[in-house]
Design an enzyme around this catalytic site. Structure first.
Site, PDB file in Angstrom:
ATOM      1  CE  LYS A   1      -7.461  87.450  51.057  1.00 48.04           C
ATOM      2  NZ  LYS A   1      -7.353  86.123  50.671  1.00 48.04           N
ATOM      3  CG  ASN A   2      -3.428  86.629  51.127  1.00 50.64           C
ATOM      4  OD1 ASN A   2      -4.456  86.330  51.473  1.00 50.64           O
ATOM      5  ND2 ASN A   2      -2.912  87.055  50.052  1.00 50.64           N
TER       6      ASN A   2
ATOM      7  CB  CYS B   1     -11.051  79.289  42.500  1.00 54.94           C
ATOM      8  SG  CYS B   1      -9.234  79.692  41.887  1.00 54.94           S
TER       9      CYS B   1
ATOM     10  NE  ARG C   1      -5.165  80.275  43.736  1.00 53.96           N
ATOM     11  CZ  ARG C   1      -5.845  81.246  44.421  1.00 53.96           C
ATOM     12  NH1 ARG C   1      -6.970  81.535  44.325  1.00 53.96           N
ATOM     13  NH2 ARG C   1      -4.857  81.794  45.380  1.00 53.96           N
TER      14      ARG C   1
ATOM     15  CG  ASP D   1      -3.321  88.541  45.194  1.00 59.84           C
ATOM     16  OD1 ASP D   1      -3.570  87.684  44.076  1.00 59.84           O
ATOM     17  OD2 ASP D   1      -3.032  88.181  46.243  1.00 59.84           O
TER      18      ASP D   1
ATOM     19  NE  ARG E   1     -12.671  85.001  49.125  1.00 64.28           N
ATOM     20  CZ  ARG E   1     -12.144  84.680  48.316  1.00 64.28           C
ATOM     21  NH1 ARG E   1     -12.253  84.695  46.937  1.00 64.28           N
ATOM     22  NH2 ARG E   1     -10.801  84.540  48.599  1.00 64.28           N
TER      23      ARG E   1
HETATM   24  C1  UD1 Z   1      -1.555  82.941  47.692  1.00 64.67           C
HETATM   25  C2  UD1 Z   1      -2.412  84.264  48.037  1.00 64.67           C
HETATM   26  C3  UD1 Z   1      -2.999  84.663  46.744  1.00 64.67           C
HETATM   27  C4  UD1 Z   1      -1.944  85.237  45.721  1.00 64.67           C
HETATM   28  C5  UD1 Z   1      -1.135  83.968  45.349  1.00 64.67           C
HETATM   29  C6  UD1 Z   1       0.068  84.375  44.435  1.00 64.67           C
HETATM   30  C7  UD1 Z   1      -3.131  83.488  50.077  1.00 64.67           C
HETATM   31  C8  UD1 Z   1      -4.263  83.076  51.120  1.00 64.67           C
HETATM   32  N1  UD1 Z   1      -3.458  83.738  49.053  1.00 64.67           N
HETATM   33  O1  UD1 Z   1      -2.196  81.973  46.954  1.00 64.67           O
HETATM   34  O2  UD1 Z   1      -3.557  85.997  47.224  1.00 64.67           O
HETATM   35  O3  UD1 Z   1      -2.485  85.518  44.700  1.00 64.67           O
HETATM   36  O4  UD1 Z   1      -0.417  83.301  46.615  1.00 64.67           O
HETATM   37  O5  UD1 Z   1       0.828  85.329  45.026  1.00 64.67           O
HETATM   38  O6  UD1 Z   1      -1.911  83.591  50.482  1.00 64.67           O
HETATM   39  N2  UD1 Z   1       0.767  75.853  42.414  1.00 64.67           N
HETATM   40  C9  UD1 Z   1       0.960  74.617  42.259  1.00 64.67           C
HETATM   41  N3  UD1 Z   1       0.995  73.632  42.768  1.00 64.67           N
HETATM   42  C10 UD1 Z   1       0.637  73.744  44.204  1.00 64.67           C
HETATM   43  C11 UD1 Z   1       0.512  75.035  44.717  1.00 64.67           C
HETATM   44  C12 UD1 Z   1       0.539  75.971  43.704  1.00 64.67           C
HETATM   45  O7  UD1 Z   1       1.192  74.305  40.737  1.00 64.67           O
HETATM   46  O8  UD1 Z   1       0.454  72.778  45.057  1.00 64.67           O
HETATM   47  C13 UD1 Z   1       0.947  76.857  41.343  1.00 64.67           C
HETATM   48  C14 UD1 Z   1      -0.499  77.748  41.345  1.00 64.67           C
HETATM   49  O9  UD1 Z   1      -1.178  76.901  40.488  1.00 64.67           O
HETATM   50  C15 UD1 Z   1       0.087  79.234  40.640  1.00 64.67           C
HETATM   51  C16 UD1 Z   1       1.549  79.093  41.710  1.00 64.67           C
HETATM   52  O10 UD1 Z   1       1.904  77.828  42.037  1.00 64.67           O
HETATM   53  O11 UD1 Z   1       0.675  79.025  39.690  1.00 64.67           O
HETATM   54  C17 UD1 Z   1       1.399  80.147  42.835  1.00 64.67           C
HETATM   55  O12 UD1 Z   1       0.311  79.768  43.731  1.00 64.67           O
HETATM   56  P1  UD1 Z   1       0.362  79.770  45.325  1.00 64.67           P
HETATM   57  O13 UD1 Z   1       1.504  80.837  45.780  1.00 64.67           O
HETATM   58  O14 UD1 Z   1       0.420  78.461  45.759  1.00 64.67           O
HETATM   59  O15 UD1 Z   1      -0.792  80.606  45.534  1.00 64.67           O
HETATM   60  P2  UD1 Z   1      -1.789  80.402  46.797  1.00 64.67           P
HETATM   61  O16 UD1 Z   1      -0.967  79.884  47.942  1.00 64.67           O
HETATM   62  O17 UD1 Z   1      -2.976  79.596  46.433  1.00 64.67           O
END
Ligand code: UD1
Length: 417
Positions: free
Chosen positions: A22-23, A117, A122, A305, A397
């Site tokens: 999925k990711n 969420c 996030r 995950d 999902r």
């Molecule tokens: C992706 C995955 C999700 C997985 C996560 C962590 C997809 C579609 N989803 O989510 O399944 O659980 O990686 O492996 O690929 N953060 C910030 N600012 C930002 C962005 C992120 O502070 O602008 C923080 C988040 O709150 C979190 C950390 O960075 O604490 C990592 O999150 P991130 O890697 O961005 O998760 P996703 O990409 O949303």
């Protein structure tokens, strides 16, 4: 609303084919926005999140063709509308991935802020900071991110935290920027490398994906490509835990064990026997499960995950396990539901202490997010009696036909509408 009913106590055995990730599929399908012409994607999993991204791409003006055999074709020649509305984005946070490609291609984008969420705040601040450094003007208005730019220009960008979708968003935007972009302290997840491979097949010049610094030399235009989506490492890990929980003997086919190092290491410590043969992995669960400690970390550390699924395994282990969640601040919402099944878990801040019990006992439970739902199904597989998992739309999902796959392995599991 569908429910899944599981009768616990069956030993799982047999073969299960792992689906496309999925990711990896989500950003790769979005990368179609960066070019005219038909892109072809194989091994795309049939999941609600994939349907959501298809709907969004269609809304933006792309033509999307979906065939039964996991092949999706997308042509964004007709890309016209730079707006990703709230109704489409709120269903799936990964919709934010369209922001970078829209600005790169149409010079403007209006994308709804994803909002909160279940598993934590996030934020997307790092996506926005990076895009601003590439030269976009960014405003937050009426719940939307509004971004505008002439041609984006290469920049030296440092991420405070390695973010998966943030890295992907900026990699796509920078692929069409003028000049060289350096992305530092990026996510090293295999899904990031898979997206880089797809972009390079489209004519991009990206190196370093899989390490903590990615270099992107922007090009004027990209061309369509054909991509096969890699196997889902989280689906793989979930079946490995299921085999380990049930003293099972399960062989995963079409799996990529290289992406599962941390999970396999922990399962071996738990006592599972794991044999790797190319893209096939056989997992035999132990008679008695040993406790191990887990700390979630960015890849190649233990994946957040997989945390909820591992917690189930620790709930019936022979000792005490400390599980630390360092990625998301609110990712223990499955704990209260697991306690309803008899698990002994205490939470303090971002740490859960799990005291293994001889058995769990079936009960009605409520799924709260995608991986939490999977953990409740796993718990149901070993609990005495019947477990009824409600709100399974979360599960749909991210897991394709999970009840059919478990049923084929000998589980007593069915979906009720
Ligand atoms: C992706 C995955 C999700 C997985 C996560 C962590 C997809 C579609 N989803 O989510 O399944 O659980 O990686 O492996 O690929 N953060 C910030 N600012 C930002 C962005 C992120 O502070 O602008 C923080 C988040 O709150 C979190 C950390 O960075 O604490 C990592 O999150 P991130 O890697 O961005 O998760 P996703 O990409 O949303």
């Amino acid at each position: 609303m569908d429910r899944i009913i599981v009768e616990g106590g069956r030993r799982l055995s047999g073969e299960v084919r792992i689906g496309g990730a999925k990711n990896a599929a989500l950003p790769i399908l979005v990368s179609s926005l960066l070019t005219d012409g038909w892109n072809t994607y194989e091994n795309v999993p049939r999941l609600q999140d994939v349907r959501s991204i298809q709907l969004l791409l269609g809304h933006l003006g792309a033509a999307v063709e979906d065939s039964e055999d996991g092949v999706i074709r997308i042509d964004a020649t007709g890309l016209s509308d730079p707006e990703a509305p709230y109704d489409l984005v709120r269903k799936m946070r990964a919709s934010i991935l369209v922001l970078g490609p829209l600005v790169a291609r149409l010079r403007r984008a209006r994308v709804s802020l994803p909002g909160g969420c279940a598993i934590g705040a996030r934020p997307i601040d790092l996506h926005l900071k990076g895009l601003a450094q590439l030269g976009a003007d960014i405003d937050l208005r009426h719940g939307y991110v509004e971004a505008r730019a002439d041609r984006l220009r290469g920049a030296d960008i440092y991420f405070d935290i390695p973010t998966v979708t943030g890295t992907e968003n900026l990699m796509m935007a920078a692929a069409l920027a003028d000049g060289r972009t350096l992305l530092r302290n990026v996510a090293r997840e295999p899904e990031v490398s898979a997206l880089a491979d797809t972009l390079n097949a489209m004519g991009a010049k990206i190196s370093g994906a899989g390490t903590s610094m990615i270099t992107i030399d922007g090009v004027e235009a990209l061309r369509p490509a054909r991509t096969r989506i890699m196997p889902d490492r989280i689906e793989s890990g979930t079946f490995m835990v299921a085999a380990s929980l049930t003293k099972g003997d399960v062989t995963l086919v079409d799996c990529e064990p290289d992406h599962l190092g941390a999970t396999i290491d922990k399962l071996r410590l738990v006592g599972s026997q794991i044999e790797i043969n190319g893209r096939t992995v056989r997992v035999r669960g132990p008679e008695a499960i040993s406790s191990v400690d887990i700390k979630t970390l960015p890849y190649p550390g233990f994946p957040t995950d997989m945390q909820a699924q591992f917690m189930v395994l620790m709930s019936i282990a022979g000792g005490l396990s400390v599980i630390s969640e360092t990625i998301f601040e609110n990712r223990f919402i499955h704990v209260e539901e697991l306690k309803r099944l008899g698990a002994d878990i205490t939470i303090s801040g971002n740490t859960a202490v799990v005291r293994g019990r001889a058995r769990l006992s079936g009960a009605p439970v409520m799924a709260t997010d995608l991986r939490a739902s999977a953990s409740l199904i796993l718990a149901g597989l070993v609990a005495e009696g019947v477990t009824e998992v409600n709100r399974v739309y979360h599960l749909d999902r991210g897991y394709e036909s999970i009840e059919k796959k478990f049923s084929a392995l000998g589980a007593a599991i069915r979906r009720v509408s």
